[in-house]
Scaffold this motif. Structure first.
Motif, mmCIF file in Angstrom:
data_model
loop_
_atom_site.group_PDB
_atom_site.id
_atom_site.type_symbol
_atom_site.label_atom_id
_atom_site.label_comp_id
_atom_site.label_asym_id
_atom_site.label_seq_id
_atom_site.Cartn_x
_atom_site.Cartn_y
_atom_site.Cartn_z
ATOM 1 N N GLU A 78 0.848 -1.182 0.000
ATOM 2 C CA GLU A 78 0.000 0.000 0.000
ATOM 3 C C GLU A 78 0.891 1.242 0.000
ATOM 4 O OE1 GLU A 78 -3.940 -1.131 2.489
ATOM 5 O OE2 GLU A 78 -2.120 -0.914 3.705
ATOM 6 N N VAL A 79 0.417 2.281 -0.684
ATOM 7 C CA VAL A 79 1.072 3.591 -0.674
ATOM 8 C C VAL A 79 0.028 4.592 -0.219
ATOM 9 C CG1 VAL A 79 2.247 5.355 -2.042
ATOM 10 C CG2 VAL A 79 2.568 2.936 -2.594
ATOM 11 N N TYR A 80 0.374 5.381 0.813
ATOM 12 C CA TYR A 80 -0.558 6.347 1.383
ATOM 13 C C TYR A 80 -0.138 7.760 0.978
ATOM 14 C CZ TYR A 80 -0.777 2.250 4.420
ATOM 15 O OH TYR A 80 -0.847 0.969 4.896
ATOM 16 N N PHE A 81 -1.103 8.547 0.520
ATOM 17 C CA PHE A 81 -0.848 9.972 0.274
ATOM 18 C C PHE A 81 -2.122 10.738 0.592
ATOM 19 C CE2 PHE A 81 -1.879 7.818 -3.622
ATOM 20 C CZ PHE A 81 -2.757 8.652 -4.298
ATOM 21 N N GLY A 82 -2.034 11.548 1.660
ATOM 22 C CA GLY A 82 -3.218 12.254 2.125
ATOM 23 C C GLY A 82 -4.275 11.274 2.570
ATOM 24 N N ASN A 83 -5.505 11.468 2.099
ATOM 25 C CA ASN A 83 -6.616 10.568 2.416
ATOM 26 C C ASN A 83 -6.759 9.448 1.397
ATOM 27 O OD1 ASN A 83 -7.187 12.151 4.585
ATOM 28 N ND2 ASN A 83 -8.927 13.186 3.678
ATOM 29 N N ASN A 84 -5.744 9.222 0.580
ATOM 30 C CA ASN A 84 -5.803 8.238 -0.499
ATOM 31 C C ASN A 84 -4.824 7.096 -0.246
ATOM 32 O OD1 ASN A 84 -7.600 9.855 -2.247
ATOM 33 N ND2 ASN A 84 -5.862 11.265 -2.197
ATOM 34 N N THR A 85 -5.190 5.914 -0.733
ATOM 35 C CA THR A 85 -4.335 4.735 -0.637
ATOM 36 C C THR A 85 -4.380 3.992 -1.969
ATOM 37 O OG1 THR A 85 -4.931 4.497 1.701
ATOM 38 C CG2 THR A 85 -3.862 2.621 0.644
ATOM 39 N N VAL A 86 -3.197 3.701 -2.511
ATOM 40 C CA VAL A 86 -3.081 2.836 -3.689
ATOM 41 C C VAL A 86 -2.673 1.465 -3.168
ATOM 42 C CG1 VAL A 86 -1.821 2.373 -5.821
ATOM 43 C CG2 VAL A 86 -2.451 4.720 -5.229
ATOM 44 N N LYS A 87 -3.373 0.398 -3.635
ATOM 45 C CA LYS A 87 -3.149 -0.954 -3.150
ATOM 46 C C LYS A 87 -2.839 -1.893 -4.311
ATOM 47 C CE LYS A 87 -6.676 -0.102 0.300
ATOM 48 N NZ LYS A 87 -7.648 -0.721 1.172
ATOM 49 N N VAL A 88 -1.895 -2.803 -4.093
ATOM 50 C CA VAL A 88 -1.555 -3.823 -5.077
ATOM 51 C C VAL A 88 -1.403 -5.139 -4.330
ATOM 52 C CG1 VAL A 88 0.156 -4.599 -6.759
ATOM 53 C CG2 VAL A 88 -0.349 -2.174 -6.552
ATOM 54 N N LEU A 89 -1.960 -6.223 -4.895
ATOM 55 C CA LEU A 89 -1.900 -7.526 -4.234
ATOM 56 C C LEU A 89 -1.737 -8.620 -5.280
ATOM 57 C CD1 LEU A 89 -2.205 -9.160 -1.579
ATOM 58 C CD2 LEU A 89 -4.657 -9.188 -2.004
ATOM 59 N N TYR A 90 -0.786 -9.521 -5.049
ATOM 60 C CA TYR A 90 -0.599 -10.704 -5.884
ATOM 61 C C TYR A 90 -0.873 -11.924 -5.008
ATOM 62 C CZ TYR A 90 1.515 -14.522 -8.416
ATOM 63 O OH TYR A 90 1.712 -15.723 -9.046
ATOM 64 N N SER A 91 -1.639 -12.879 -5.538
ATOM 65 C CA SER A 91 -1.994 -14.087 -4.796
ATOM 66 C C SER A 91 -1.774 -15.310 -5.665
ATOM 67 C CB SER A 91 -3.469 -14.045 -4.383
ATOM 68 O OG SER A 91 -3.763 -12.870 -3.690
ATOM 69 N N ASP A 92 -1.378 -16.401 -5.029
ATOM 70 C CA ASP A 92 -1.197 -17.668 -5.733
ATOM 71 C C ASP A 92 -1.881 -18.753 -4.914
ATOM 72 O OD1 ASP A 92 0.434 -19.135 -7.942
ATOM 73 O OD2 ASP A 92 0.768 -20.293 -6.105
#
Length: 186
Positions: free
Chosen positions: A142-156
């Motif tokens: 996760e990357v947080y900036f202000g009230n925003n969050t960008v999320k990336v997830l890889y699953s196997d």
């Protein structure tokens, strides 16, 4: 609650999920990672009696007996135990489920580490249902900036020999209100 810890009765988050669900960073329940996790364990359950130990320098133990009344079963349907370490930016957990009613047992490890405006998450889970063994792992950030969050997830998941990745953007209007958009591909 008291110096001895806490006893909780009724509907609550499961000890397993509280310890291992560190990679459950996406909001959409229909995503591939979350759908697989729902097969491995329930997030919340009713008819549970749980004990939560006091916090010992970040370490705690949680145990629960679930009596959800599965068909043909009386008494305790399954037991769960979790060992957790939450201190500063690091959160690590181990969970175990013994579900005699469904001839199932499962264990998992989960971790999350926050550093500045970033966080990384990882988990590994192993389930044995009636002699069939399945594993799953996930890694993300996760990357947080202000009230925003960008999320990336890889699953196997070895269940169907498939993997999935997800990406999402979340905006928090307050502690209780958010909007998000997420994309998942299996």
């Amino acid at each position: 609650s008291g110096g001895f810890g806490t006893v909780a009765i009724g509907r609550q988050w499961t000890p397993y999920y509280g310890a291992v669900g560190k990679t459950n960073i996406m909001n959409s329940t229909g995503t591939a990672h979350n759908e697989f996790r729902k097969n491995l364990n329930t997030y919340r359950t009713g008819n549970a009696v749980a004990y939560i130990s006091p916090n010992f320098n970040g370490f705690s133990v949680v145990g629960a007996a679930v009596m959800d009344g599965l068909a043909g079963e009386d008494g305790i349907d399954h037991l769960q135990i979790a060992l957790k370490y939450d201190n500063g930016p690091l959160s690590v957990g181990f969970g175990y489920i013994d579900n005699e009613a469904a001839d199932e047992d499962q264990w998992g490890l989960g971790a999350k580490y926050n550093f500045g405006n970033f966080a990384v998450v990882a988990s590994y889970e192993d389930e044995d249902v009636a002699g069939v063994d399945e594993q799953a792992f996930g890694i993300g950030g996760e990357v947080y900036f202000g009230n925003n969050t960008v999320k990336v997830l890889y699953s196997d998941f070895d269940e169907a020999n498939e993997d999935a990745w997800q990406i999402g953007l979340q905006h928090d209007f307050s502690k209780r209100t958010r909007a998000y958009v997420e994309y998942s591909e299996v």
